[in-house]
Write a protein that holds these residues in place. Structure first.
Motif, mmCIF file in Angstrom:
data_model
loop_
_atom_site.group_PDB
_atom_site.id
_atom_site.type_symbol
_atom_site.label_atom_id
_atom_site.label_comp_id
_atom_site.label_asym_id
_atom_site.label_seq_id
_atom_site.Cartn_x
_atom_site.Cartn_y
_atom_site.Cartn_z
ATOM 1 N N ASP A 220 25.485 16.271 59.375
ATOM 2 C CA ASP A 220 25.145 16.998 60.591
ATOM 3 C C ASP A 220 24.180 18.152 60.336
ATOM 4 O OD1 ASP A 220 26.756 18.738 59.192
ATOM 5 O OD2 ASP A 220 28.270 18.948 60.766
ATOM 6 N N GLY A 221 23.595 18.189 59.130
ATOM 7 C CA GLY A 221 22.655 19.258 58.791
ATOM 8 C C GLY A 221 23.309 20.467 58.148
ATOM 9 N N SER A 222 24.649 20.500 58.055
ATOM 10 C CA SER A 222 25.302 21.648 57.424
ATOM 11 C C SER A 222 25.040 21.618 55.915
ATOM 12 C CB SER A 222 26.798 21.650 57.723
ATOM 13 O OG SER A 222 27.396 20.457 57.299
ATOM 14 N N ALA B 75 22.233 22.204 43.446
ATOM 15 C CA ALA B 75 21.458 22.955 44.434
ATOM 16 C C ALA B 75 22.159 22.846 45.784
ATOM 17 C CB ALA B 75 20.038 22.400 44.535
ATOM 18 N N THR B 76 21.756 23.723 46.708
ATOM 19 C CA THR B 76 22.241 23.543 48.071
ATOM 20 C C THR B 76 21.507 22.345 48.652
ATOM 21 O OG1 THR B 76 20.630 25.119 48.923
ATOM 22 C CG2 THR B 76 22.848 25.955 48.477
ATOM 23 N N ALA B 77 22.177 21.630 49.499
ATOM 24 C CA ALA B 77 21.593 20.427 50.096
ATOM 25 C C ALA B 77 22.122 20.259 51.501
ATOM 26 C CB ALA B 77 21.935 19.200 49.251
ATOM 27 N N SER B 78 21.470 19.385 52.232
ATOM 28 C CA SER B 78 21.939 19.000 53.560
ATOM 29 C C SER B 78 21.325 17.653 53.901
ATOM 30 C CB SER B 78 21.563 20.047 54.616
ATOM 31 O OG SER B 78 20.150 20.144 54.723
ATOM 32 N N VAL B 79 21.906 17.015 54.868
ATOM 33 C CA VAL B 79 21.381 15.734 55.352
ATOM 34 C C VAL B 79 21.697 15.632 56.829
ATOM 35 C CG1 VAL B 79 23.481 14.479 54.728
ATOM 36 C CG2 VAL B 79 21.357 13.223 55.009
ATOM 37 N N PHE B 80 20.762 15.073 57.561
ATOM 38 C CA PHE B 80 21.066 14.750 58.943
ATOM 39 C C PHE B 80 20.436 13.414 59.272
ATOM 40 C CE2 PHE B 80 17.274 17.348 59.139
ATOM 41 C CZ PHE B 80 16.461 16.705 60.046
ATOM 42 N N SER C 70 17.692 17.188 52.247
ATOM 43 C CA SER C 70 17.147 18.404 51.647
ATOM 44 C C SER C 70 17.967 18.671 50.403
ATOM 45 C CB SER C 70 17.268 19.562 52.632
ATOM 46 O OG SER C 70 16.931 20.763 52.003
ATOM 47 N N PHE C 71 17.280 18.878 49.270
ATOM 48 C CA PHE C 71 17.949 19.200 48.012
ATOM 49 C C PHE C 71 17.149 20.323 47.377
ATOM 50 C CE2 PHE C 71 18.715 18.891 43.471
ATOM 51 C CZ PHE C 71 20.092 18.759 43.413
ATOM 52 N N GLU D 60 13.295 20.720 48.015
ATOM 53 C CA GLU D 60 12.721 19.428 48.372
ATOM 54 C C GLU D 60 13.357 18.911 49.654
ATOM 55 O OE1 GLU D 60 12.269 17.806 43.777
ATOM 56 O OE2 GLU D 60 13.870 17.045 45.045
ATOM 57 N N SER D 61 12.544 18.270 50.475
ATOM 58 C CA SER D 61 13.040 17.582 51.661
ATOM 59 C C SER D 61 12.278 16.277 51.794
ATOM 60 C CB SER D 61 12.817 18.416 52.927
ATOM 61 O OG SER D 61 13.644 19.543 52.912
ATOM 62 N N ALA D 62 12.974 15.213 52.161
ATOM 63 C CA ALA D 62 12.301 13.929 52.304
ATOM 64 C C ALA D 62 13.162 12.956 53.090
ATOM 65 C CB ALA D 62 11.989 13.338 50.932
#
Length: 137
Positions: free
Chosen positions: A76-78, A89-94, A103-104, A107-109
């Motif tokens: 959910d992007g958290s 690293a801090t990361a997120s995914v949506f 996002s890691f 980096e984002s992709a």
């Protein structure tokens, strides 16, 4: 974990196996190579159960803070801590209509463009320090 035989022997000499018994009143008696007097009641069965429950609770709390499979990460992007090929690293995914955006660190992709961005494990971020929450250093 492997223990060096000399270290193991030295430990056993310093801390021999304890002996335990339960007397008729329900008290556990323990002697460790004369360090604790014989017949000195230490714990009742209820006290031992309470202590064992505390150990279990601490172990499960620690396990809850362990690394989890990335497939179970929130999408959910958290933000969360993530592990990828020796890096943390801090990361997120949506999720978007066209797939996952990861996002890691910096980096984002899109996962279809750069599949190596996906970490292998994650864990929730820890709580902020109490001083930071109060606005002090």
């Amino acid at each position: 974990m492997t223990t060096h035989p000399d270290a193991q022997r030295a430990f056993e000499e310093m801390m021999p196996e304890p002996t335990c018994s339960v007397d008729p009143s329900g008290f556990l008696e323990m002697m460790v190579a004369g360090h604790i007097p014989a017949h000195a009641p230490l714990f009742t069965a209820d006290q031992l159960r309470t202590a064992m429950q505390a150990v279990w609770d601490a172990a499960t709390e620690r396990a809850a803070k362990a690394w989890l499979p990335i497939e179970t990460a929130p999408k959910d992007g958290s933000k969360f801590l993530a592990f990828r090929r020796g890096e943390v690293a801090t990361a997120s995914v949506f999720v978007r209509d066209d797939g996952e955006i990861w996002s890691f660190g910096r980096e984002s992709a899109h996962v279809d463009v750069f599949p190596d961005i996906v970490p292998s494990h994650y864990m929730p971020l820890p709580e902020a320090p109490a001083a930071a929450i109060r606005g002090t250093k």
